[in-house]
Design an enzyme around this catalytic site. Structure first.
Site, PDB file in Angstrom:
ATOM      1  CG  ASP A 143       8.814   7.391  -6.539  1.00  0.00           C
ATOM      2  OD1 ASP A 143       9.583   7.789  -5.634  1.00  0.00           O
ATOM      3  OD2 ASP A 143       7.661   6.988  -6.314  1.00  0.00           O
TER       4      ASP A 143
ATOM      5  CD  GLN B   6      -3.027   0.907   2.292  1.00  0.00           C
ATOM      6  OE1 GLN B   6      -3.038  -0.104   2.981  1.00  0.00           O
ATOM      7  NE2 GLN B   6      -3.932   1.859   2.425  1.00  0.00           N
ATOM      8  N   GLY B   7       0.547   2.192  -0.895  1.00  0.00           N
ATOM      9  CA  GLY B   7       1.282   3.450  -0.986  1.00  0.00           C
ATOM     10  C   GLY B   7       0.356   4.633  -0.813  1.00  0.00           C
TER      11      GLY B   7
END
Length: 682
Positions: free
Chosen positions: A488, A368-369
């Site tokens: 990223d 989960q981000g």
């Protein structure tokens, strides 16, 4: 039959034969520390004007970029060698004292040489990696057995010379500021070394040093050849103007080892013809008069080489044209090329994805981000997959089919063993879902920082992970059809398969998202704090060097086991710079490894991470160079402390130029790197 390798540099013609830039250098020569080109010479150390209040400068070294073979393991034979070089030492005016001097150096590992100034850049204590040096010493240190401040010494694995010669008695004064030429010859069959020195270009009749010594015991198969100098507590200009070096196999007793030759030179002496490139040549003395035959063979070889190159270019152009034709045919008649459908991500129905994830069941969440949730699922057409479901999409941004189609086209067509493969996508209503291949060991972040991890990643696995990610970034930056900047790079986006092989995910996501936006009020950096390069934070403009910075943070995180910013607010990059300044960089290694690693390899990994996070983006290496360092290549010289970088305003009417500024005073800095727990001014 003598085999010789020769590299010759005549610095009078450097700027006309290589480039008009003062920083130009021959491609086979590596400059380290304070060494630079100026005034048609290689300047190893620069004179310090304010010597009374000076800070100690770095050593200056030049090394041949590639190691030279000194021992043939197949024949169990050590080569003989000879060298000739011209140098000049210009002392400072009183009351400043002169520097240490210059040394001709043969070393097995340049990384083992000291970074601190002094002792002509040679190790002041025993080291495990052997070296051989002929020192031209201008500093009197009785503790090292020096006979005076104007002597020649022979060093073997120690700064304490095994033999010294007073040059004053020979009529040679090293600090005279005059051009001095040195000849060195080592004959392995006789186990003897001889040295000549003088002000003239012709070799003197008698040598100043003739010493029986067997240096084959310290010569490894491959060694680096070059020169080293330092000023220590003094201040002199140490410069080199000419260099020649040869090695000889099967040396005959009567062969003259005069190193002055017109063959195989990179940049020749004025009286020698110029040859355009460095080469390795085998030759017989009795062939010197048969120039016509040699020229004929040379022209024949050149003709064959040009034919091969031309053929390769023609084949490449044909293949490229055929590839373009097939692409166009596929666009016009996709039904004729169904075999390619397996290589292109498919559009998957949302109903099928809901069914595979059991209605996006929370028990299937594996990650989960901030903007997405990842589920484990099974699709009959793909097998086990990872389903990435984005949060509710901002309606001011036109994502939808435009975003998904472009992402599938750009990312889905990329093929690399270290990139997470995109299998499919879905865009229905406000739902945006990407379907990736499933990675059984999850993200590197979870494996690396798992609190209950009784079996941490070994050093070998960590190195293999970093090499995989560097290979993936080289592919994105240099090898794929259209350059992609990841933006990223972090451990959360590095996935591990069952064998702990690393694959990089989310590549191209930020770039496609930005292009899909209809309008933007400001340029904002995409990424995660702690991994962002300082110039990216201020300008919002990504480059390949901002990816290099993020990769450097990952290297330090993997090597140390520390998060980019820990719970106490300590930044891993500043912590590592602080350890480097204190000369205890190895203390940054992950304690979970319990010392189960080679210290040289671990220190090289940490140094590679530091050069990648250098605040000045121009100093950072490319990803290809970073990967080469991790594989055991040389790491460029690091500054003794973390540099500060002044960044000007990034408003449109001003320049975004960055100027590297080394120092501690920040009182007049309008823009600078963010202050952190380890910033000197904090």
């Amino acid at each position: 039959m003598p085999q010789y390798i020769q590299f010759i540099f005549l610095l009078t013609s450097i700027f006309t034969s290589t480039s008009s830039s003062p920083s130009s250098s021959p491609k086979n020569l590596t400059l380290i520390g304070s060494a630079h080109f100026a005034n048609n010479s290689i300047i190893l150390t620069q004179e310090i004007t304010a010597c009374s209040s000076r800070s100690y400068s770095l050593n200056g070294r030049i090394l041949h970029s590639y190691p030279i073979r000194f021992f043939n393991s197949s024949s169990n034979a050590t080569v003989s060698f000879s060298t000739r070089f011209t140098f000049k030492i210009t002392p400072p005016p009183p009351p400043c004292i002169p520097g240490d001097g210059i040394a001709f150096l043969i070393a097995s590992d340049p990384n083992s040489l000291p970074h601190s100034s002094g002792y002509m850049g040679l190790p002041d204590s025993p080291i495990s990696d052997p070296f051989f040096a002929i020192e031209l010493d201008t500093s009197f240190n009785p503790g090292l057995g020096d006979i005076n401040d104007n002597h020649l010494g022979l060093d073997v694995n120690s700064i304490v010379s095994v033999a010294s010669i007073d040059l004053t008695s020979q009529g040679v004064y090293l600090k005279s500021g005059k051009r001095i030429t040195v000849w060195i010859e080592y004959r392995d069959p006789e186990k003897i070394i001889r040295v000549w020195i003088g002000y003239m270009d012709s070799k003197p009749e008698h040598s100043v040093l003739s010493l029986p010594i067997d240096i084959s015991k310290i010569l490894r198969e491959f060694m680096y050849v070059g020169f080293s100098a330092s000023n220590g507590r003094g201040s002199s200009i140490h410069s080199i103007e000419k260099i020649q070096f040869h090695t000889f196999e099967s040396l005959t007793p009567n062969l003259q080892m005069e190193t002055r030759s017109s063959r195989s030179c990179l940049i020749c002496y004025p009286e020698d013809p110029v040859v355009e490139d460095y080469e390795i040549t085998l030759y017989h003395d009795h062939h010197k008069d048969n120039r016509v035959l040699e020229l004929a063979f040379g022209l024949l070889f050149l003709t064959g080489f040009l034919i091969i190159i031309s053929s390769l270019i023609i084949v490449y152009c044909i293949c490229l044209n055929k590839r373009r034709t097939l692409r166009q045919r596929f666009r016009d008649h996709p039904q004729m090329y169904r075999f390619q459908e397996t290589e292109i991500p498919k559009k998957i129905k949302l109903a099928d994805i809901r069914s595979a994830t059991k209605g996006f069941d929370q028990n299937r969440i594996i990650g989960q981000g901030a903007s997405s949730i990842v589920y484990e699922a099974y699709l009959p057409s793909c097998g086990n997959v990872a389903v990435k479901r984005f949060c509710k999409v901002n309606q001011s941004i036109s994502l939808g089919n435009q975003f998904a189609t472009e992402l599938a086209t750009m990312v889905g067509c990329l093929r690399h063993k270290n990139l997470v493969q995109l299998h499919g996508w879905c865009s229905e209503g406000n739902e945006l879902v990407l379907v990736y291949e499933y990675m059984s060991n999850g993200s590197l972040d979870k494996i690396l920082h798992k609190r209950s991890n009784n079996r941490p990643l070994t050093f070998e696995k960590r190195l293999n992970i970093l090499l995989g990610i560097s290979s993936a970034l080289v592919y994105l930056h240099e090898e794929c059809e259209r350059q992609i900047i990841h933006r990223d790079v972090k451990t959360c986006n590095i996935m591990l398969d069952a064998d702990f092989n690393a694959k990089l995910g989310d590549f191209g996501l930020a770039e496609v998202y930005e292009r899909s936006a209809r309008k933007r009020d400001a340029t904002l950096p995409a990424g995660t704090m702690g991994y962002l390069a300082p110039e990216y934070v201020f300008s919002g403009v990504p480059t390949v060097k901002t990816d290099v910075y993020s990769f450097g943070v990952v290297v330090l995180e993997v090597a140390s086991g520390q998060r980019p910013v820990n719970e106490d607010g300590v930044v891993v990059t500043d912590w590592m710079w602080d350890l480097w300044e204190k000369k205890i960089l190895i203390a940054g290694a992950d304690p979970k490894l319990m010392g189960r690693y080679d210290k040289v390899d671990m220190e090289r990994m940490l140094m590679a991470g530091l050069i990648c996070v250098h605040p000045n983006h121009q100093v950072r290496p490319t990803m290809k160079e970073a990967g080469r360092m991790l594989r055991g290549g040389m790491v460029p010289e690091l500054p003794i402390r973390k540099p500060m970088v002044m960044i000007q305003s990034v408003m449109p009417e001003r320049s975004s130029e960055m100027v590297a500024r080394f120092g501690d005073d920040e009182s007049e800095t309008p823009w600078s790197t963010p202050r952190t727990h380890f910033s000197r001014s904090s």
